[in-house]
Design a protein around this motif. Structure first.
Motif, PDB file in Angstrom:
ATOM      1  N   PHE A  21     -44.527  18.915  -4.638  1.00  0.00           N
ATOM      2  CA  PHE A  21     -43.457  19.509  -5.508  1.00  0.00           C
ATOM      3  C   PHE A  21     -44.106  21.114  -5.929  1.00  0.00           C
ATOM      4  O   PHE A  21     -45.359  21.281  -5.487  1.00  0.00           O
ATOM      5  CB  PHE A  21     -43.155  18.670  -6.684  1.00  0.00           C
ATOM      6  N   ARG A  22     -43.230  21.688  -6.228  1.00  0.00           N
ATOM      7  CA  ARG A  22     -43.398  23.192  -6.557  1.00  0.00           C
ATOM      8  C   ARG A  22     -43.800  23.284  -7.743  1.00  0.00           C
ATOM      9  O   ARG A  22     -43.279  22.979  -9.081  1.00  0.00           O
ATOM     10  CB  ARG A  22     -42.236  23.979  -6.395  1.00  0.00           C
ATOM     11  N   ALA A  23     -45.216  24.090  -8.176  1.00  0.00           N
ATOM     12  CA  ALA A  23     -45.516  24.025  -9.612  1.00  0.00           C
ATOM     13  C   ALA A  23     -46.829  25.008  -9.533  1.00  0.00           C
ATOM     14  O   ALA A  23     -47.523  25.305  -8.322  1.00  0.00           O
ATOM     15  CB  ALA A  23     -46.036  22.964 -10.130  1.00  0.00           C
ATOM     16  N   ASP A  24     -47.592  25.790 -10.577  1.00  0.00           N
ATOM     17  CA  ASP A  24     -48.505  26.432 -10.437  1.00  0.00           C
ATOM     18  C   ASP A  24     -49.434  25.524 -11.182  1.00  0.00           C
ATOM     19  O   ASP A  24     -49.273  24.802 -12.066  1.00  0.00           O
ATOM     20  CB  ASP A  24     -48.319  27.787 -11.413  1.00  0.00           C
ATOM     21  N   THR A  39     -42.960  31.310 -13.856  1.00  0.00           N
ATOM     22  CA  THR A  39     -44.231  31.540 -14.654  1.00  0.00           C
ATOM     23  C   THR A  39     -44.605  33.016 -14.570  1.00  0.00           C
ATOM     24  O   THR A  39     -45.690  33.396 -14.625  1.00  0.00           O
ATOM     25  CB  THR A  39     -45.118  30.564 -13.914  1.00  0.00           C
ATOM     26  N   ALA A  40     -43.785  33.763 -14.255  1.00  0.00           N
ATOM     27  CA  ALA A  40     -43.991  35.265 -13.902  1.00  0.00           C
ATOM     28  C   ALA A  40     -44.690  35.930 -15.108  1.00  0.00           C
ATOM     29  O   ALA A  40     -45.518  36.794 -15.066  1.00  0.00           O
ATOM     30  CB  ALA A  40     -42.737  36.112 -13.747  1.00  0.00           C
ATOM     31  N   ALA A  41     -44.470  35.268 -16.368  1.00  0.00           N
ATOM     32  CA  ALA A  41     -44.995  36.190 -17.610  1.00  0.00           C
ATOM     33  C   ALA A  41     -46.336  35.401 -18.186  1.00  0.00           C
ATOM     34  O   ALA A  41     -47.055  35.892 -18.639  1.00  0.00           O
ATOM     35  CB  ALA A  41     -44.169  35.946 -18.532  1.00  0.00           C
ATOM     36  N   VAL A  42     -46.736  34.332 -17.116  1.00  0.00           N
ATOM     37  CA  VAL A  42     -48.057  33.824 -17.620  1.00  0.00           C
ATOM     38  C   VAL A  42     -49.136  34.594 -17.005  1.00  0.00           C
ATOM     39  O   VAL A  42     -49.385  34.995 -15.855  1.00  0.00           O
ATOM     40  CB  VAL A  42     -48.082  32.343 -16.808  1.00  0.00           C
TER      41      VAL A  42
END
Length: 521
Positions: A21-24, A39-42
């Motif tokens: 699955f897709r995740a950071d 999650t661009a702002a993480v």
């Protein structure tokens, strides 16, 4: 707040066996968190772009002969470069604590040097707690420790081949219980390696009762010389687990017999159906390895290494070895000798024992005995026999997990030392389709953690320790071969241990965040 590390855009294979699955994957200190959505702002102090890559838990090697070599060279490149973040040592009944006598420790380390290498100087491990402390923040990988029954027998009985008295069994039980409460994950046996191999079935049942009480595992290199030399050794292991109530793990499950895998797996399935917890590990290569002194019949070892050396010098003993029906069961043309250091023998490193004997004009027995004496019992060997069809049958079984059984000594290593995990990911998964990628990762991560009783590793899950591997599923492959066994793999790009980057773009970073993991019942 910024995370310490952020692995972005990867395909997460979390260790459960479920599809990716897709995740950071974010790392804060030693722990991880999964981040989904935008999650661009993480923010993170460091970011790894894993686009097109698999992100999975670090691999757990269920059978490692690394106890001494990892202390001498904490980089541990053969394992960490292929994604291993945790290893199980003390296997095959051969371990280094608790030793009540410094002399016994030195003698045992001497006889086992062909498997684990020499210990660092001036080190002795009187207790399991003391021993485990030697690894903390000093290695690239984490260590799980099993207490070998050889060390227990040496402490309670010595090196003699005889049945243990009831008092001697209780002494072994007390040492085992204390060691497990200090952090060992269970008991191991190597029932062709003296003096642990001198233990009979009842002695092992009595020890395994302690293992069951303490919530550990019994990992066994079975008694291959027993009965029919095929199924009976495994039947004994299952009988020990059934009678004691402990969890059984069979080490380096293998057979060269055509069709033998299905017959042996039937024993596993029948035992599990009857409520006996049985798991096993197997390596992906059709090559074996051990210390060369393992080729000497067990009776020659009686009394310990000093008695062994004396017998190896005796011409009458050599004649008796030559007459031993077990001795010539092996094809000596397929025994490649390595870890040779003396001027007399150095040129033969990588030769078969039969070829060395032919070149020197000596018999197999005289060649073997002279090699062992001149090389101070330290040579190792790689065996060339194996059955790839059986290996694949073992790998398909749901109770199977990966153990490399890798030795790290000599120039002519078994290629599994550098290549096991990438061979599985490249050949068995991508090229042959023996396993799906999630199935293979489960066998390398969560199943070993579950078997050992480690509750916070082996999965990519919030709050778990950040043992992480990032690899390219299209490029990963093993390059190690018999002729070039130390070639590192391709495609395994990042390895993170306890939140620290140990491998970056295939290169070691020089940090050593590994530690000894402690068992808790």
């Amino acid at each position: 707040m910024a995370f310490d590390l952020l692995v972005r855009n990867g395909m997460v294979v979390d260790g459960t066996g479920n599809p990716w699955f897709r995740a950071d994957v974010a790392v804060e200190g030693e722990r991880l968190r999964l981040l989904r959505g935008d999650t661009a702002a993480v923010q993170a102090i460091r970011t790894i772009d894993a686009t097109g890559k698999v992100v999975c838990p670090g691999f757990i090697d269920m059978h490692a002969h690394s106890a001494m070599v990892v202390l001498r060279d904490p980089r541990h490149l053969p394992k960490v470069l292929q994604g291993v973040t945790t290893e199980v040592v003390g296997v095959d009944g051969l371990s280094y604590a608790p030793f009540l006598s410094a002399d016994d420790f030195q003698v045992f380390a001497h006889i086992n040097a062909g498997l684990d290498g020499r210990p660092p100087p001036d080190l002795r491990y009187a207790s399991v707690a003391e021993y485990l402390g030697c690894y903390d923040n000093k290695t690239s990988v984490n260590i799980c420790y099993l207490i070998g029954n050889s060390v227990l027998r040496i402490a309670a009985i010595g090196w003699e081949e005889r049945r243990a008295t009831s008092d001697e069994v209780r002494r072994q039980q007390d040492l085992l219980r204390t060691g497990m409460r200090e952090g060992a994950f269970g008991l191991s046996t190597g029932l062709t390696y003296p003096p642990g191999s001198y233990a009979d079935t009842q002695e092992l049942i009595d020890l395994c009762k302690v293992v069951a009480q303490e919530g550990g595992i019994y990992a066994t290199h079975v008694r291959y010389t027993l009965g029919d030399r095929f199924a009976d050794p495994f039947r004994e292991a299952i009988a020990i687990a059934r009678a004691s109530g402990c969890a059984l793990h069979i080490s380096h499950f293998h057979t060269p017999v055509p069709g033998g895998a299905r017959r042996l797996l039937r024993l596993v399935d029948e035992a599990r159906a009857q409520g006996v917890q049985v798991t096993f590990d197997a390596y992906p290569y059709p090559y074996s390895s051990s210390r060369l002194v393992a080729l000497v019949p067990e009776w020659v070892h009686n009394g310990g290494p000093q008695a062994l050396v004396k017998r190896l010098k005796d011409p009458d003993v050599r004649l008796a070895i030559a007459r031993d029906p077990d001795f010539y069961r092996r094809d000596f043309g397929s025994v490649r000798v390595t870890n040779l250091s003396t001027a007399k023998w150095r040129k033969y490193d990588g030769w078969s024992l039969a070829a060395i004997a032919h070149d020197t004009g000596k018999s197999i027995v005289d060649t073997l005995c002279s090699l062992l004496l001149d090389e101070d019992l330290t040579p190792s060997f790689v065996g060339l026999g194996g059955n790839p069809v059986n290996i694949r049958e073992f790998f398909r079984h749901p109770a199977h997990m990966v153990g490399t059984d890798a030795l790290h000594l000599g120039e002519h290593l078994n290629p599994r030392t550098y290549g096991s995990y990438p061979l599985i990911l490249g050949d068995m998964v991508r090229e042959e389709g023996i396993l799906t990628l999630p199935e293979a990762i489960r066998k390398m991560t969560s199943l070993p953690a579950q078997t050992l009783g480690i509750s916070d590793r082996g999965l990519l899950r919030d709050g778990y320790y950040a043992d992480i591997v990032v690899f390219d599923p299209q490029k990963v492959r093993a390059l190690a071969t018999l002729d070039n066994p130390t070639e590192p793999p391709e495609g395994i790009e990042w390895v993170i241990v306890n939140g620290k980057v140990v491998v970056e773009q295939g290169r070691h970073t020089g940090v050593f965040p590994g530690r000894a993991l402690r068992h808790r019942a």
